[in-house]
Each structure stands twice: as C-alpha cells, then as structure tokens.
Design a protein around this motif. Structure first.
Motif, PDB file in Angstrom:
ATOM      1  N   VAL A   1      35.327  41.782  39.099  1.00 57.69           N
ATOM      2  CA  VAL A   1      35.695  43.291  38.797  1.00 57.69           C
ATOM      3  C   VAL A   1      37.074  43.704  39.455  1.00 57.69           C
ATOM      4  O   VAL A   1      38.032  44.238  38.893  1.00 57.69           O
ATOM      5  N   LEU A   2      37.069  43.238  40.527  1.00 55.23           N
ATOM      6  CA  LEU A   2      38.093  43.903  41.419  1.00 55.23           C
ATOM      7  C   LEU A   2      39.444  43.220  41.026  1.00 55.23           C
ATOM      8  O   LEU A   2      40.625  43.618  40.960  1.00 55.23           O
ATOM      9  N   ARG A   3      39.458  42.036  40.907  1.00 54.34           N
ATOM     10  CA  ARG A   3      40.418  41.155  40.400  1.00 54.34           C
ATOM     11  C   ARG A   3      40.922  41.569  39.085  1.00 54.34           C
ATOM     12  O   ARG A   3      42.202  41.806  38.689  1.00 54.34           O
ATOM     13  N   GLY A   4      40.047  41.894  38.254  1.00 51.25           N
ATOM     14  CA  GLY A   4      40.610  42.312  36.824  1.00 51.25           C
ATOM     15  C   GLY A   4      41.073  43.619  36.690  1.00 51.25           C
ATOM     16  O   GLY A   4      42.264  44.012  36.234  1.00 51.25           O
ATOM     17  N   LEU A   5      40.596  44.614  37.728  1.00 47.61           N
ATOM     18  CA  LEU A   5      41.304  45.825  37.622  1.00 47.61           C
ATOM     19  C   LEU A   5      42.691  45.901  38.376  1.00 47.61           C
ATOM     20  O   LEU A   5      43.640  46.570  38.067  1.00 47.61           O
ATOM     21  N   VAL A   6      42.727  44.942  39.390  1.00 47.43           N
ATOM     22  CA  VAL A   6      43.929  44.973  40.347  1.00 47.43           C
ATOM     23  C   VAL A   6      45.098  44.372  39.237  1.00 47.43           C
ATOM     24  O   VAL A   6      46.128  44.599  39.165  1.00 47.43           O
ATOM     25  N   ASP A   7      44.427  43.251  38.254  1.00 48.34           N
ATOM     26  CA  ASP A   7      45.757  42.754  37.376  1.00 48.34           C
ATOM     27  C   ASP A   7      45.907  43.526  36.035  1.00 48.34           C
ATOM     28  O   ASP A   7      46.707  43.271  35.556  1.00 48.34           O
ATOM     29  N   GLY A   8      45.338  45.065  36.292  1.00 44.86           N
ATOM     30  CA  GLY A   8      45.839  45.838  35.184  1.00 44.86           C
ATOM     31  C   GLY A   8      44.910  45.874  33.921  1.00 44.86           C
ATOM     32  O   GLY A   8      45.044  46.759  32.949  1.00 44.86           O
ATOM     33  N   ALA A   9      43.656  45.260  34.116  1.00 45.60           N
ATOM     34  CA  ALA A   9      42.736  45.344  32.737  1.00 45.60           C
ATOM     35  C   ALA A   9      41.977  46.578  32.876  1.00 45.60           C
ATOM     36  O   ALA A   9      41.753  47.327  33.920  1.00 45.60           O
TER      37      ALA A   9
ATOM     38  N   MET B   1      43.997  51.633  32.747  1.00 49.54           N
ATOM     39  CA  MET B   1      43.769  51.827  34.142  1.00 49.54           C
ATOM     40  C   MET B   1      44.094  50.628  35.110  1.00 49.54           C
ATOM     41  O   MET B   1      43.718  49.523  34.978  1.00 49.54           O
ATOM     42  N   SER B   2      44.786  51.015  36.119  1.00 50.33           N
ATOM     43  CA  SER B   2      45.417  50.167  37.139  1.00 50.33           C
ATOM     44  C   SER B   2      44.904  50.246  38.475  1.00 50.33           C
ATOM     45  O   SER B   2      45.225  51.494  39.000  1.00 50.33           O
ATOM     46  N   LEU B   3      44.193  49.339  39.139  1.00 52.61           N
ATOM     47  CA  LEU B   3      43.720  49.726  40.594  1.00 52.61           C
ATOM     48  C   LEU B   3      44.766  48.971  41.347  1.00 52.61           C
ATOM     49  O   LEU B   3      44.893  47.662  41.299  1.00 52.61           O
ATOM     50  N   THR B   4      45.122  49.766  42.550  1.00 51.40           N
ATOM     51  CA  THR B   4      46.325  49.117  43.493  1.00 51.40           C
ATOM     52  C   THR B   4      45.473  49.388  44.820  1.00 51.40           C
ATOM     53  O   THR B   4      45.296  50.308  45.126  1.00 51.40           O
ATOM     54  N   LEU B   5      45.466  48.078  45.482  1.00 52.98           N
ATOM     55  CA  LEU B   5      45.128  48.180  46.768  1.00 52.98           C
ATOM     56  C   LEU B   5      46.200  48.558  47.653  1.00 52.98           C
ATOM     57  O   LEU B   5      47.405  48.120  47.475  1.00 52.98           O
ATOM     58  N   ARG B   6      46.040  49.267  48.730  1.00 54.96           N
ATOM     59  CA  ARG B   6      46.910  49.941  49.747  1.00 54.96           C
ATOM     60  C   ARG B   6      47.526  48.833  50.423  1.00 54.96           C
ATOM     61  O   ARG B   6      46.955  47.676  50.714  1.00 54.96           O
ATOM     62  N   PRO B   7      48.972  48.948  50.725  1.00 54.54           N
ATOM     63  CA  PRO B   7      49.517  47.999  51.346  1.00 54.54           C
ATOM     64  C   PRO B   7      48.832  47.356  52.840  1.00 54.54           C
ATOM     65  O   PRO B   7      49.158  46.222  53.453  1.00 54.54           O
ATOM     66  N   ASP B   8      48.151  48.457  53.587  1.00 54.08           N
ATOM     67  CA  ASP B   8      47.346  47.901  54.798  1.00 54.08           C
ATOM     68  C   ASP B   8      45.913  47.587  54.576  1.00 54.08           C
ATOM     69  O   ASP B   8      45.337  47.335  55.428  1.00 54.08           O
ATOM     70  N   VAL B   9      45.663  47.119  53.242  1.00 55.52           N
ATOM     71  CA  VAL B   9      44.540  46.498  52.861  1.00 55.52           C
ATOM     72  C   VAL B   9      44.664  45.018  52.650  1.00 55.52           C
ATOM     73  O   VAL B   9      45.539  44.718  51.561  1.00 55.52           O
ATOM     74  N   CYS B  10      44.173  44.182  53.213  1.00 57.00           N
ATOM     75  CA  CYS B  10      44.304  42.486  53.053  1.00 57.00           C
ATOM     76  C   CYS B  10      42.775  42.081  52.376  1.00 57.00           C
ATOM     77  O   CYS B  10      42.011  42.554  52.738  1.00 57.00           O
ATOM     78  N   ALA B  11      43.160  40.978  51.819  1.00 55.61           N
ATOM     79  CA  ALA B  11      41.916  40.598  50.745  1.00 55.61           C
ATOM     80  C   ALA B  11      42.088  38.952  50.982  1.00 55.61           C
ATOM     81  O   ALA B  11      43.184  38.283  50.980  1.00 55.61           O
ATOM     82  N   THR B  12      40.874  38.393  51.106  1.00 57.81           N
ATOM     83  CA  THR B  12      40.958  36.838  51.069  1.00 57.81           C
ATOM     84  C   THR B  12      39.775  36.426  50.293  1.00 57.81           C
ATOM     85  O   THR B  12      38.662  37.108  50.271  1.00 57.81           O
ATOM     86  N   ASP B  13      39.911  35.348  49.449  1.00 53.65           N
ATOM     87  CA  ASP B  13      38.666  34.909  48.831  1.00 53.65           C
ATOM     88  C   ASP B  13      37.767  34.012  49.665  1.00 53.65           C
ATOM     89  O   ASP B  13      38.015  33.356  50.713  1.00 53.65           O
ATOM     90  N   THR B  14      36.548  34.009  49.341  1.00 60.87           N
ATOM     91  CA  THR B  14      35.716  33.510  50.107  1.00 60.87           C
ATOM     92  C   THR B  14      34.597  32.554  49.083  1.00 60.87           C
ATOM     93  O   THR B  14      34.702  32.864  47.910  1.00 60.87           O
ATOM     94  N   ALA B  15      33.655  31.717  49.571  1.00 64.62           N
ATOM     95  CA  ALA B  15      32.901  31.059  48.896  1.00 64.62           C
ATOM     96  C   ALA B  15      32.069  32.059  47.933  1.00 64.62           C
ATOM     97  O   ALA B  15      31.330  31.708  46.904  1.00 64.62           O
ATOM     98  N   ASP B  16      31.693  33.032  48.498  1.00 67.59           N
ATOM     99  CA  ASP B  16      30.746  34.165  48.014  1.00 67.59           C
ATOM    100  C   ASP B  16      31.451  35.286  47.289  1.00 67.59           C
ATOM    101  O   ASP B  16      30.794  36.181  46.725  1.00 67.59           O
ATOM    102  N   GLY B  17      32.870  35.430  47.177  1.00 63.74           N
ATOM    103  CA  GLY B  17      33.507  36.367  46.527  1.00 63.74           C
ATOM    104  C   GLY B  17      34.594  36.797  47.319  1.00 63.74           C
ATOM    105  O   GLY B  17      35.661  36.111  46.953  1.00 63.74           O
ATOM    106  N   MET B  18      34.689  37.740  47.987  1.00 59.46           N
ATOM    107  CA  MET B  18      35.940  38.503  48.486  1.00 59.46           C
ATOM    108  C   MET B  18      35.782  39.294  49.499  1.00 59.46           C
ATOM    109  O   MET B  18      34.659  39.746  49.703  1.00 59.46           O
TER     110      MET B  18
END
Length: 234
Positions: free
Chosen positions: A38-46, A1-18
């Motif tokens: 979890v999100l990073r793992g799914l986006v990476d294709g795990a 399973m691969s989770l892909t963020l839509r192009p109009d969704v931007c993400a940034t890392d924070t000290a508490d997560g994302m």
C-alpha cells in the motif's frame, strides 16, 4: 492522491515487508507485506481505490472493505512505532583484552566522545559523523578491527550491548588514525531488532551476525562516490 515521505524518513525493504526510520524522533515503523504494498503504491502516486484494488488482487483473501480500510489507514500515516533509537542487538559480552597504556588515551577519548554523541537524535549523529569522516582514507578490515578491540578493551558498555556507542567509538578511533570504515545502522525482523556496527567492503567487522542479516538504513560511508579517486591507468 500522492503520499510523500519526509526527507528525514528513510525506508528499507525486508523479507517481511518494509521498515521506516524517522531520523528526527528515532522511531521505527515496521510494515508487513500488505502495508508495504500500500505504501509503495501511494508513494508512487496511485489513488487509494487503485491501491486497494491492487491489494485485493495480490491477496485474494483480503476483502474490498478491509483493503479500503487498510489503505486509508496508511494514507493517514497513523501506524504506531515499534521501537526507539536505542539499539537492541542481544549479544554475549565481547572478550576484553588488555590494551597497552600508550594506546589507552585515544581509545578512552573515543568512547567518551561516542557516549555524548549517541544521546543525540539519529539525524544529528549522522550529520556529526559525516563531518568528522571528511578527508579520511577508507579503513582496512585490520584497522577497523583493531579500533573495535581497543574501545571494547576500555569500555564495559562497548563490550556489552552498547552497540551504538561501540560503533561510533570504533569509527572515531579509526578517524584519529586517519581512516574511516562504513558506519551503519540497520534492522532485521522476526523478531524486530535494531543494531549498529562498522563494516569494510560490505562485511561487518568483529560482529557475530552474518553479512546481510541486518538491512542497512543509515550509513556514513568510508568515502562518497564523488570523493573516491579514479584508478590510475598504467
């Protein structure tokens, strides 16, 4: 399973997560460290079982059942938003100085135009500002600060908590003078706050917060890398 963020969704890392920002709806999602893992793992294709296993390894107190449930929840993308497009940076109203009459028309035009622009969705705001900034030279700190002080002088909202309108008006007034600062929207956590500002050379202009206190999520830079002219060699 691969989770892909839509192009109009931007993400940034924070000290508490994302933190995620949906540029279409203007909604934010705040993820804690486990949810970010979890999100990073799914986006990476795990696969979800592999992500759940990694979650248990990183956080031994989390049971396998809880890890599976949390992974499935993220995979379904059913986390609720924590905010909207409105900026929420609390601040003491800025000191408003008197602006010479000859400088008032441009500042009033910039604030009025900004008030219309900030009613739009974030992706449209970014699109408009990206078009407007074309051909402008990078602003200096003095130029950006002078524009900020001018819009604050003519607008009580810009002098108060209207940071989105203030930042857009500052950028527009700079553009009227042929220059452009970096226009930014960012967030911080604990507590969650969203803010908009302009900066030059990575430093906020006229802002009370420290550099790096807010993680930038949307930026309309002074110049894109391909637009910057190479330095002339002697």
């Amino acid at each position: 399973m691969s989770l892909t963020l839509r192009p109009d969704v931007c993400a940034t890392d924070t000290a508490d997560g994302m933190v995620l920002l949906d540029e279409i709806t203007g909604r934010y999602w705040q993820l804690n460290r486990t949810a970010a893992l979890v999100l990073r793992g799914l986006v990476d294709g795990a696969e979800p079982p592999d992500v759940a296993r990694a979650l248990c390894e990183a956080y031994p107190r989390i049971t396998a059942e809880r890890a599976d449930a949390d992974t499935a929840s993220i995979a379904r993308a059913d986390r609720g938003p924590v905010g909207g497009v409105h900026m929420s940076q609390p601040m003491v109203p800025a000191t408003r100085s008197r602006l010479p009459l000859r400088r008032r028309p441009a500042a009033l035009l910039a604030t009025a135009t900004a008030r219309l622009i900030v009613t739009l969705r974030p992706h449209r705001i970014r699109r408009i500002l990206s078009v407007v900034r074309r051909g402008a030279a990078p602003a200096t700190t003095g130029q950006a600060l002078a524009s900020r002080e001018a819009v604050v002088a003519v607008s009580a909202r810009c002098a108060g908590e209207g940071c989105l309108q203030r930042s857009v008006a500052t950028a527009l007034l700079c553009r009227m003078r042929g220059v452009w600062p970096d226009w930014c929207i960012g967030v911080r956590t604990a507590p969650f706050r969203a803010h908009a500002w302009v900066e030059v050379d990575g430093l906020p202009v006229g802002e009370p917060h420290r550099p790096g206190e807010y993680q930038r999520m949307m930026v309309v830079p002074a110049a894109l890398p391909e637009e910057r002219r190479p330095e002339r060699r002697p």
